[in-house]
Motif scaffolding. Structure first.
Motif, PDB file in Angstrom:
ATOM      1  N   VAL A  52       0.216   3.968   7.506  1.00 15.88           N
ATOM      2  CA  VAL A  52      -0.055   2.522   7.570  1.00 15.88           C
ATOM      3  C   VAL A  52      -0.942   2.139   6.382  1.00 15.88           C
ATOM      4  N   ASN A  53      -0.504   1.162   5.613  1.00 17.18           N
ATOM      5  CA  ASN A  53      -1.246   0.749   4.417  1.00 17.18           C
ATOM      6  C   ASN A  53      -2.640   0.233   4.799  1.00 17.18           C
ATOM      7  N   PRO A  54      -3.706   0.871   4.299  1.00 16.51           N
ATOM      8  CA  PRO A  54      -5.058   0.431   4.687  1.00 16.51           C
ATOM      9  C   PRO A  54      -5.538  -0.773   3.882  1.00 16.51           C
ATOM     10  N   TYR A  55      -4.872  -1.070   2.774  1.00 15.25           N
ATOM     11  CA  TYR A  55      -5.293  -2.147   1.863  1.00 15.25           C
ATOM     12  C   TYR A  55      -6.756  -2.009   1.456  1.00 15.25           C
ATOM     13  N   LYS A  56      -7.237  -0.786   1.390  1.00 15.56           N
ATOM     14  CA  LYS A  56      -8.584  -0.550   0.851  1.00 15.56           C
ATOM     15  C   LYS A  56      -8.649   0.916   0.450  1.00 15.56           C
ATOM     16  N   ASP A  57      -9.607   1.224  -0.438  1.00 14.08           N
ATOM     17  CA  ASP A  57      -9.713   2.606  -0.888  1.00 14.08           C
ATOM     18  C   ASP A  57     -10.400   3.446   0.165  1.00 14.08           C
ATOM     19  N   GLU A 106       8.902  -1.369   4.038  1.00 14.51           N
ATOM     20  CA  GLU A 106       9.180  -2.644   3.385  1.00 14.51           C
ATOM     21  C   GLU A 106       8.252  -2.872   2.193  1.00 14.51           C
ATOM     22  N   SER A 107       8.510  -3.938   1.483  1.00 18.16           N
ATOM     23  CA  SER A 107       7.744  -4.202   0.272  1.00 18.16           C
ATOM     24  C   SER A 107       6.257  -4.327   0.597  1.00 18.16           C
ATOM     25  N   GLY A 108       5.440  -3.560  -0.114  1.00 15.06           N
ATOM     26  CA  GLY A 108       3.994  -3.601   0.102  1.00 15.06           C
ATOM     27  C   GLY A 108       3.511  -2.640   1.163  1.00 15.06           C
ATOM     28  N   ALA A 109       4.408  -1.814   1.695  1.00 17.32           N
ATOM     29  CA  ALA A 109       4.014  -0.904   2.777  1.00 17.32           C
ATOM     30  C   ALA A 109       3.278   0.328   2.254  1.00 17.32           C
ATOM     31  N   GLY A 110       3.384   0.572   0.943  1.00 23.54           N
ATOM     32  CA  GLY A 110       2.623   1.689   0.374  1.00 23.54           C
ATOM     33  C   GLY A 110       3.469   2.836  -0.154  1.00 23.54           C
ATOM     34  N   LYS A 111       4.744   2.587  -0.462  1.00 19.09           N
ATOM     35  CA  LYS A 111       5.628   3.669  -0.932  1.00 19.09           C
ATOM     36  C   LYS A 111       5.197   4.184  -2.303  1.00 19.09           C
ATOM     37  N   THR A 112       4.945   3.252  -3.218  1.00 18.74           N
ATOM     38  CA  THR A 112       4.577   3.664  -4.571  1.00 18.74           C
ATOM     39  C   THR A 112       3.281   4.459  -4.543  1.00 18.74           C
ATOM     40  N   GLU A 113       2.313   3.961  -3.763  1.00 18.59           N
ATOM     41  CA  GLU A 113       1.027   4.660  -3.685  1.00 18.59           C
ATOM     42  C   GLU A 113       1.236   6.052  -3.105  1.00 18.59           C
ATOM     43  N   ALA A 114       2.085   6.152  -2.093  1.00 13.73           N
ATOM     44  CA  ALA A 114       2.349   7.463  -1.481  1.00 13.73           C
ATOM     45  C   ALA A 114       2.932   8.413  -2.516  1.00 13.73           C
ATOM     46  N   ARG A 156       4.972 -10.662  -1.513  1.00 15.15           N
ATOM     47  CA  ARG A 156       4.631  -9.593  -0.589  1.00 15.15           C
ATOM     48  C   ARG A 156       3.689  -8.545  -1.171  1.00 15.15           C
ATOM     49  N   ASN A 157       3.734  -8.401  -2.490  1.00 19.74           N
ATOM     50  CA  ASN A 157       2.998  -7.294  -3.095  1.00 19.74           C
ATOM     51  C   ASN A 157       2.664  -7.655  -4.547  1.00 19.74           C
ATOM     52  N   ASP A 158       1.383  -7.515  -4.914  1.00 21.26           N
ATOM     53  CA  ASP A 158       0.991  -7.860  -6.287  1.00 21.26           C
ATOM     54  C   ASP A 158       1.541  -6.882  -7.308  1.00 21.26           C
ATOM     55  N   ASN A 159       1.953  -5.722  -6.838  1.00 23.13           N
ATOM     56  CA  ASN A 159       2.480  -4.714  -7.759  1.00 23.13           C
ATOM     57  C   ASN A 159       3.776  -4.153  -7.184  1.00 23.13           C
ATOM     58  N   SER A 160       4.731  -5.027  -7.004  1.00 26.31           N
ATOM     59  CA  SER A 160       5.967  -4.619  -6.324  1.00 26.31           C
ATOM     60  C   SER A 160       6.940  -3.969  -7.303  1.00 26.31           C
ATOM     61  N   SER A 161       7.461  -2.796  -6.936  1.00 28.73           N
ATOM     62  CA  SER A 161       8.464  -2.135  -7.791  1.00 28.73           C
ATOM     63  C   SER A 161       9.761  -2.908  -7.654  1.00 28.73           C
ATOM     64  N   ARG A 162      10.286  -3.352  -8.759  1.00 23.90           N
ATOM     65  CA  ARG A 162      11.536  -4.109  -8.711  1.00 23.90           C
ATOM     66  C   ARG A 162      12.707  -3.239  -9.160  1.00 23.90           C
TER      67      ARG A 162
HETATM   68  N1  LIG Z   1      -2.933   4.733   0.681  1.00 25.45           N
HETATM   69  C1  LIG Z   1      -3.384   3.583   0.200  1.00 25.45           C
HETATM   70  N2  LIG Z   1      -4.708   3.409   0.021  1.00 25.45           N
HETATM   71  C2  LIG Z   1      -5.203   2.243  -0.445  1.00 25.45           C
HETATM   72  N3  LIG Z   1      -4.444   1.170  -0.753  1.00 25.45           N
HETATM   73  C3  LIG Z   1      -3.117   1.289  -0.610  1.00 25.45           C
HETATM   74  C4  LIG Z   1      -2.504   2.504  -0.129  1.00 25.45           C
HETATM   75  N4  LIG Z   1      -1.185   2.307  -0.074  1.00 25.45           N
HETATM   76  C5  LIG Z   1      -0.971   1.050  -0.516  1.00 25.45           C
HETATM   77  N5  LIG Z   1      -2.114   0.437  -0.844  1.00 25.45           N
HETATM   78  C6  LIG Z   1      -2.301  -0.958  -1.359  1.00 25.45           C
HETATM   79  O1  LIG Z   1      -1.139  -1.713  -1.085  1.00 25.45           O
HETATM   80  C7  LIG Z   1      -0.528  -2.172  -2.283  1.00 25.45           C
HETATM   81  C8  LIG Z   1       0.982  -2.114  -2.150  1.00 25.45           C
HETATM   82  O2  LIG Z   1       1.400  -0.770  -2.082  1.00 25.45           O
HETATM   83  P1  LIG Z   1       2.681  -0.242  -2.858  1.00 25.45           P
HETATM   84  O3  LIG Z   1       2.799  -0.899  -4.179  1.00 25.45           O
HETATM   85  O4  LIG Z   1       2.640   1.244  -2.799  1.00 25.45           O
HETATM   86  O5  LIG Z   1       3.826  -0.805  -1.920  1.00 25.45           O
HETATM   87  P2  LIG Z   1       5.393  -0.512  -2.023  1.00 25.45           P
HETATM   88  O6  LIG Z   1       5.827  -0.108  -0.657  1.00 25.45           O
HETATM   89  O7  LIG Z   1       5.661   0.456  -3.119  1.00 25.45           O
HETATM   90  O8  LIG Z   1       5.937  -1.944  -2.336  1.00 25.45           O
HETATM   91  P3  LIG Z   1       7.244  -2.380  -3.177  1.00 25.45           P
HETATM   92  O9  LIG Z   1       8.440  -1.979  -2.385  1.00 25.45           O
HETATM   93  O10 LIG Z   1       7.087  -3.852  -3.257  1.00 25.45           O
HETATM   94  O11 LIG Z   1       7.144  -1.696  -4.503  1.00 25.45           O
HETATM   95  C9  LIG Z   1      -1.083  -1.284  -3.383  1.00 25.45           C
HETATM   96  O12 LIG Z   1      -1.104  -1.941  -4.616  1.00 25.45           O
HETATM   97  C10 LIG Z   1      -2.475  -0.972  -2.878  1.00 25.45           C
HETATM   98  O13 LIG Z   1      -3.336  -2.042  -3.166  1.00 25.45           O
END
Ligand SMILES: Nc1ncnc2c1ncn2[C@@H]1O[C@H](COP(=O)(O)OP(=O)(O)OP(=O)(O)O)[C@@H](O)[C@H]1O
Length: 681
Positions: A52-57, A106-114, A156-162
């Protein structure tokens, strides 16, 4: 730290398999919520990791944390992306089988970060050679570059992978990463020329304008203010700093100065292209009005036709010219992006692990062709998940006489891809038909061929209630993730399927429809994934406002539903939490039983029976199949693992003693043999 971790483990269950009421969605979500409140963002469903995306470090990604997870069994320690990374790595080394990690959500769920955390884990913990130190750095630095050119701010996401990403990392036989390779899918190139309200173009455009030095901007004849460019909107997100990061990353990856300059020439060129103005002549012909652009751009307003071997230049009208200008911008950007990925691949040279990045999105707006492809891709990934996990389990349980019902999305995949009858076939047929492509007739064709399909509906086919909210220019698909409407009017589905070029009736046969291309590359990807052992990370977005600590139950429930997590859990719990082949089980746990240690010479199933009887397993805790042992409760496995852990020092001592005895005996034999030889002399 340890006591804090123990306290954290008490909050909710760390594996959903241990949920008392595993059929209850309420209990499932409650467990997620309780853990989320304690910053426990990871939970297992068996071997699937829910995040679950914590939206914080959170301070859970340090080097010390990596060390905690290194070489430790999956179930022994609290759930973490590092545990999954480590487990996958060890499975690759011990079982000698290629692995892949599929990350969805879904978008912004944290896939890229993972995916970044997984890469970081490997670059820090894997054994390295000199080459690897540089390779690790390049692997990590490929991220900011890809994000600059492939990511954008969306609602949905400030850094969304397109774009979709599949990263391949290869290891040598010692487990040293030796290279990487990236495949990219379906860049959302329409974003280059148009963005929805509140969204932005790809980051690189803004980074160049904000971060590029004065000389660079002057040489590109650019101004700093994004508002001066038709293709941009003005919203700044720390672009100046990101520019520095990206420039540095390009150098680390091995781009030379000239290549970086060329890249920026193209980015600047696209911005100028977007600013080109056209006027309409008396006879409907189009001309460029800003004079500085005439030389480079006047060809945009003409089309070259070849009929019966003769070439003709035909003027385009105003609308067609604008559309051709945008098509050019999109095409140049897409090619540049592909070139960039290729360059990164050359730099990563030999290759390493896998990650396919998808962007599951439930969208209730009217969408076009690109979204159709993205959703089709997600549909296929879900099918793969079902095939590789649920169906596989089902087959195993059938032999045990257990039946489990689950949702199978094969029917939707077929609706899209079936030969001759599927939506892609109908779309292609319509594009190949002589004359202008017509989205209305495409809709009619679909109504004729697949009308009545339970997952397809149009305005004409809908019942009264749905009809009221549907336009006549859309069709609706009931995807596994929910209903999505696709708009077929004017410039959307068919035009984009043709590659966004004005259609020329004489060369239909050469048109390779984008959807077919996409379908083929998807099939290839599925083949790659099917050939590997998959692990899953299912990402959940806790709220739509990107806020830490906020858990929106409705939003989470929806994701739990469409990610199929309840089905996943039910199947896991309906049967057995764990299974292993007899030889693997015996090999691992044989030290726990005097009869099986150090070796069992009889038949394998008898060996396993003897072992588990000695361990005191009750009949409901396990079952023996033909070649595998099935353990029903994770607790049984934990206890066995704990026993093994406790036994390890004793085993080490025995091995040490045996080894010392062996070397001493060998030494003695050698001395004795030497003494005898001397006596003989
Ligand atoms: N494990 C985490 N710890 C802290 N913040 C996180 C974490 N995962 C996600 N986030 C926060 O949520 C934001 C969106 O996450 P991320 O870009 O990984 O989503 P995504 O699923 O790849 O979206 P998209 O499909 O739009 O690319 C990140 O920019 C970051 O701020």
């Amino acid at each position: 730290m340890e006591s804090a971790l123990t306290a954290r483990d008490r909050v909710g269950v760390q594996d959903f398999v241990l949920l008392e009421n595993y059929n209850s969605e309420v209990a499932f979500i409650d467990n997620l919520r309780r853990r989320f409140r304690e910053n426990l963002i990871y939970t297992y469903i068996g071997s699937v990791l829910v995040s679950v995306n914590p939206y914080k470090d959170l301070e859970i990604y340090s080097k010390a944390q990596m060390e905690r997870y290194r070489g430790v069994s999956f179930y022994e320690i609290s759930p973490h992306i590092y545990a999954l990374s480590d487990n996958t790595y060890r499975a690759m080394r011990t079982e000698r089988k290629d692995q892949c990690i599929l990350i969805s959500g879904e978008s912004g769920a944290g896939k890229t970060e993972a995916s970044k955390k997984i890469l970081l884990y490997y670059t820090v913990t894997c054994p390295t050679g000199d080459h690897m130190a540089a390779l690790g750095e390049r692997l990590l630095q490929s991220n900011p570059v890809l994000e600059a050119f492939g990511n954008a701010k969306t609602l949905r996401n400030d850094n969304s992978s397109r774009f979709g990403k599949y990263m391949d990392v290869q290891f040598d036989f010692k487990g040293v990463p030796v290279g990487g390779h990236i495949l990219n899918y379906l860049l959302e190139k329409s974003r280059v020329v148009h963005q929805n309200h509140g969204e932005r173009n790809f980051h690189i455009f803004y980074q160049l304008l904000e971060g590029g030095d004065d000389d660079l901007l002057k040489s590109l004849e650019l101004e700093r203010n994004p508002q001066n460019y038709n293709y941009l909107v003005k919203v700044s997100i720390n672009d100046k700093n990101s520019w520095k990061t990206v420039m540095n990353a390009l150098l680390v990856i091995g781009f030379v100065e000239e290549e970086v300059q060329n890249l920026m020439n193209i980015i600047g060129g696209i911005l100028h292209l977007g600013n080109t103005q056209f006027g309409e002549g008396e006879e409907g012909e189009t001309y460029v009005t800003n004079e500085d652009q005439i030389l480079t751009l006047e060809k945009v307003s003409r089309a070259k036709l070849t009929a019966k071997g003769e070439e003709m230049i035909s003027p385009l009208n105003f609308e067609q010219t604008l559309s051709a200008r945008d098509a050019l911008a999109k095409s140049v950007y897409r090619r540049t992006f592909n070139w960039l990925v290729e360059k990164i691949n050359q730099s990563l040279a030999q290759k390493v692990m896998q990650k396919f990045k998808d962007s599951t999105e439930k969208i209730s707006l009217s969408l076009g062709f690109e979204q159709f492809c993205i959703n089709y891709c997600n549909e296929k990934l879900q099918q793969l998940f079902i095939e590789l996990t649920l169906q596989y389990e089902q087959e195993e349980y059938e032999t045990e006489g257990i039946t489990v019902q689950y949702f199978d999305n094969k029917i939707i995949c077929e609706l899209i891809e079936e030969k001759h009858k599927g939506i892609i076939s109908i779309m292609n047929e319509e594009c190949l038909r002589p004359g202008e492509t017509c989205d209305a007739s495409f809709l009619e064709k679909m109504e004729d061929s697949i009308g009545g399909h339970p997952h397809f509906v149009t305005h004409k086919l809908a019942n009264g209630k749905t009809r009221r909210v549907m336009s006549r220019e859309e069709f609706r698909l009931l995807h596994y993730a929910g209903e999505v409407s696709y708009n077929v009017n004017g410039e959307t589905i068919l035009k984009q399927n043709e590659g966004l070029c004005p259609k020329r009736s004489h060369d239909h046969v050469f048109v390779i429809q984008a959807s077919t291309q996409f379908k083929n590359s998807l099939m290839k990807l599925m083949e790659i994934l099917m050939s590997k052992e998959p692990s899953y990370v299912r990402c959940i977005k806790p709220n739509d406002s990107k806020q830490p600590g906020k858990f929106d139950e409705v939003l989470v429930r929806h994701q739990v539903k469409y990610l199929g997590l309840m089905e996943n859990l039910r199947v896991r719990r309906a049967g057995f939490a764990y299974r292993r082949r007899f030889e693997a089980f015996l090999q691992r746990y044989k030290p726990l039983c005097p009869e099986t240690w150090p070796n069992w010479n009889g038949c394998l199933s008898d060996g396993v029976s003897t072992l588990v009887e000695h361990l005191g397993y009750t009949p409901e805790e396990y079952k023996l199949g033909r070649s595998k042992i099935f353990i029903r409760f994770p607790k049984t496995l934990f206890t066995t693992e704990d026993a093994l852990e406790a036994k390890k020092p004793e085993i080490a001592l025995i091995l040490q003693k045996s080894w010392r005895g062996y070397t001493e005996r060998s030494k003695y034999q050698r001395i004795r043999h030497a003494g005898q030889s001397t006596t003989c002399w």
